[in-house]
Write a protein that holds these residues in place. Structure first.
Motif, PDB file in Angstrom:
ATOM      1  N   ASN A 284      -8.975   5.329  -2.752  1.00  0.00           N
ATOM      2  CA  ASN A 284      -9.651   4.038  -2.698  1.00  0.00           C
ATOM      3  C   ASN A 284      -8.831   2.942  -3.377  1.00  0.00           C
ATOM      4  O   ASN A 284      -8.718   2.914  -4.596  1.00  0.00           O
ATOM      5  CB  ASN A 284     -11.023   4.129  -3.374  1.00  0.00           C
ATOM      6  N   ILE A 285      -8.250   2.060  -2.584  1.00  0.00           N
ATOM      7  CA  ILE A 285      -7.559   0.876  -3.099  1.00  0.00           C
ATOM      8  C   ILE A 285      -8.221  -0.333  -2.441  1.00  0.00           C
ATOM      9  O   ILE A 285      -8.182  -0.477  -1.220  1.00  0.00           O
ATOM     10  CB  ILE A 285      -6.053   0.876  -2.759  1.00  0.00           C
ATOM     11  N   PHE A 286      -8.828  -1.172  -3.270  1.00  0.00           N
ATOM     12  CA  PHE A 286      -9.580  -2.300  -2.730  1.00  0.00           C
ATOM     13  C   PHE A 286      -9.017  -3.623  -3.231  1.00  0.00           C
ATOM     14  O   PHE A 286      -8.412  -3.695  -4.303  1.00  0.00           O
ATOM     15  CB  PHE A 286     -11.058  -2.201  -3.125  1.00  0.00           C
TER      16      PHE A 286
ATOM     17  N   SER B 157       2.853   5.948  -2.709  1.00  0.00           N
ATOM     18  CA  SER B 157       4.035   6.743  -3.067  1.00  0.00           C
ATOM     19  C   SER B 157       4.080   6.984  -4.564  1.00  0.00           C
ATOM     20  O   SER B 157       4.351   8.115  -5.009  1.00  0.00           O
ATOM     21  CB  SER B 157       5.304   6.021  -2.604  1.00  0.00           C
ATOM     22  N   TYR B 158       3.811   5.941  -5.349  1.00  0.00           N
ATOM     23  CA  TYR B 158       3.806   6.105  -6.801  1.00  0.00           C
ATOM     24  C   TYR B 158       2.714   7.081  -7.235  1.00  0.00           C
ATOM     25  O   TYR B 158       2.956   7.975  -8.059  1.00  0.00           O
ATOM     26  CB  TYR B 158       3.596   4.756  -7.496  1.00  0.00           C
ATOM     27  N   ALA B 159       1.514   6.912  -6.680  1.00  0.00           N
ATOM     28  CA  ALA B 159       0.400   7.782  -7.045  1.00  0.00           C
ATOM     29  C   ALA B 159       0.727   9.243  -6.752  1.00  0.00           C
ATOM     30  O   ALA B 159       0.416  10.139  -7.546  1.00  0.00           O
ATOM     31  CB  ALA B 159      -0.865   7.356  -6.298  1.00  0.00           C
ATOM     32  N   LYS B 160       1.384   9.487  -5.617  1.00  0.00           N
ATOM     33  CA  LYS B 160       1.769  10.854  -5.254  1.00  0.00           C
ATOM     34  C   LYS B 160       2.807  11.400  -6.225  1.00  0.00           C
ATOM     35  O   LYS B 160       2.744  12.573  -6.625  1.00  0.00           O
ATOM     36  CB  LYS B 160       2.314  10.865  -3.826  1.00  0.00           C
TER      37      LYS B 160
ATOM     38  N   LYS C 216       0.828  -1.206   0.000  1.00  0.00           N
ATOM     39  CA  LYS C 216       0.000   0.000   0.000  1.00  0.00           C
ATOM     40  C   LYS C 216       0.863   1.257   0.000  1.00  0.00           C
ATOM     41  O   LYS C 216       0.559   2.240  -0.691  1.00  0.00           O
ATOM     42  CB  LYS C 216      -0.927  -0.002   1.219  1.00  0.00           C
ATOM     43  N   SER C 217       1.951   1.221   0.749  1.00  0.00           N
ATOM     44  CA  SER C 217       2.857   2.377   0.802  1.00  0.00           C
ATOM     45  C   SER C 217       3.482   2.647  -0.564  1.00  0.00           C
ATOM     46  O   SER C 217       3.592   3.799  -0.995  1.00  0.00           O
ATOM     47  CB  SER C 217       3.957   2.140   1.845  1.00  0.00           C
TER      48      SER C 217
END
Length: 410
Positions: free
Chosen positions: A229-231, A218-221, A213-214
């Motif tokens: 939302n990550i499911f 981090s990539y998205a940022k 998740k980190s």
């Protein structure tokens, strides 16, 4: 147009589509034993490649059986007046034209589903089971069927009832109101499908805190992609095959990972797959596909409005009394060649978009983990590594694996 001519056109279209599909599948099957491209020699071991060959041949032969059954069924219904019989049956039940249309389509759709259920059962519990993919229980299979019927009745029946009301109220201008209705429904489903529909069939949970998740956050940022939302979806409930998808836009956008994907791939490979999905969003592919779908729907409905009142179309499928529902069946068959052409164009554009999304992942993350993830996913699903170019041109929305990897390594 003459009724007889329309009848012949319908038969020619159905038979031509069957011949084309059968020919393409035959050409594709002839390539099953071709030499694996150099870039893909590490995908399968010799035993795994033999297994993939068996899987492809089994599905090819099964596909011939199901497509042959389908063409014989529809031709038999046309030849023996099946549509006319159903129309007479529903007209005896109720004089209301709206209820007649709802019953007409309900009988056809439910009857078709019942007839195809044995094939679906065999596909799931024999073919997929024998090759180690199936995780669906018979209870889940039956419950999925019931839920599917419920959604068809509620959503499909509700939309059809509104379309029929538009037709009775607005006449030939019904297509404009129908277009507006379908546009609103399409946008709504794009926004809320994962939130409202998916939970009816699968369990979704937020991705647990941890290194994966980190890395995703981090990539998205880093690429300026706002992600809340990550499911994780329990795809292993039905199959061992892995997947991930992006849905929605604006504040409703979310990324969904199959639990099988998390089990099959390394963390960097998962991030690379998500980088590809983010690429689709950043390149506005989702908006393009949505707008194009709406425009094509509007064009189809406009053409439908020009023919829906032609009694010859109803008569051509064996219905004695012209009606909206009978004309809709006939029009659907007559319009299918145009749908094939627009489908070809959309597939062509989609393959271009896949390259662009791959390039985005390569530029903003890394090519290597995306290459390895694509190979693993292909291996785990026993994918065809040597598809025929004509089959790719007609059916593939994604480029063949060898082309994607060559592009990523370029």
């Amino acid at each position: 147009m003459d009724t007889t001519l329309i009848s012949y056109c319908i038969i020619v279209i159905l038979v031509s589509e069957y011949i084309l599909a059968t020919t393409l599948n035959f050409l594709n099957a002839k390539r099953f034993k071709d030499t694996i491209p150099e870039d893909l020699t590490d995908v399968y071991s010799s035993e795994e490649y033999e297994k993939s060959q068996g899987y492809k041949w089994t599905n090819y032969r099964f596909g011939i059986l199901t497509s042959s059954f389908s063409i014989l069924l529809i031709l038999s219904v046309l030849a023996f007046g099946g549509f006319g019989w159903i129309d007479t049956f529903v007209s005896r039940i109720t004089p209301n034209t709206t209820f007649q249309s709802l019953l007409f389509f309900g009988i056809i759709m439910m009857g078709s589903d019942v007839l195809n259920t044995p094939f679906s059962y065999y596909q799931t519990f024999v073919i997929e089971e024998n090759f180690g993919f199936n995780k669906t229980t018979r209870k889940t299979f039956i419950i999925d069927k019931i839920k599917g019927w419920f959604m068809i009745i509620v959503l499909g029946g509700g939309i059809l009832a509104l379309v029929l009301w538009f037709f009775e109220w607005a006449g030939s201008n019904f297509w404009l109101y129908t277009w507006g209705l379908i546009t609103v429904f399409t946008i709504f489903m794009n926004l809320f499908y994962s939130k409202l529909i998916v939970p009816l069939f699968n369990k979704q949970e937020p991705l647990a805190d941890g290194s994966l998740k980190s890395k995703i956050e981090s990539y998205a940022k880093n690429v300026g992609f706002e992600l809340q939302n990550i499911f994780v979806i329990n795809g292993s409930k039905r199959s061992t095959k892995a997947n991930a998808y992006f849905s929605g836009f604006g504040k409703e956008k979310r990324i969904t990972l199959y639990d099988t994907l998390i089990n099959d791939l390394e963390e960097d490979e998962i991030v690379a797959v998500l980088a590809h999905e983010v690429g689709h969003y950043k390149k506005n592919h989702i908006i393009f596909n949505l707008v194009t779908s709406i425009v094509l729907t509007g064009a189809m409905l406009f053409v439908l409005s020009l023919f829906i009142n032609n009694p010859d179309i109803s008569l051509a499928i064996g219905v004695a009394t012209p009606s909206f529902h009978a004309a809709l069946i006939g029009f659907g068959i007559l319009y299918s060649p145009i749908s094939e052409i627009t489908g070809l164009l959309m597939n062509f554009v989609s393959r271009k978009f896949e390259y662009q999304a791959d390039d985005f992942a390569k530029e903003t993350f890394s090519a290597s983990p995306l290459v390895s993830s694509l190979k693993k996913l292909s291996k785990n699903s026993l994918s065809n590594l040597t598809p025929h170019p004509a089959f790719v041109f007609m059916h593939y929305s994604h480029p063949p694996l060898k082309d994607r990897i060559r592009n990523l390594k370029a």
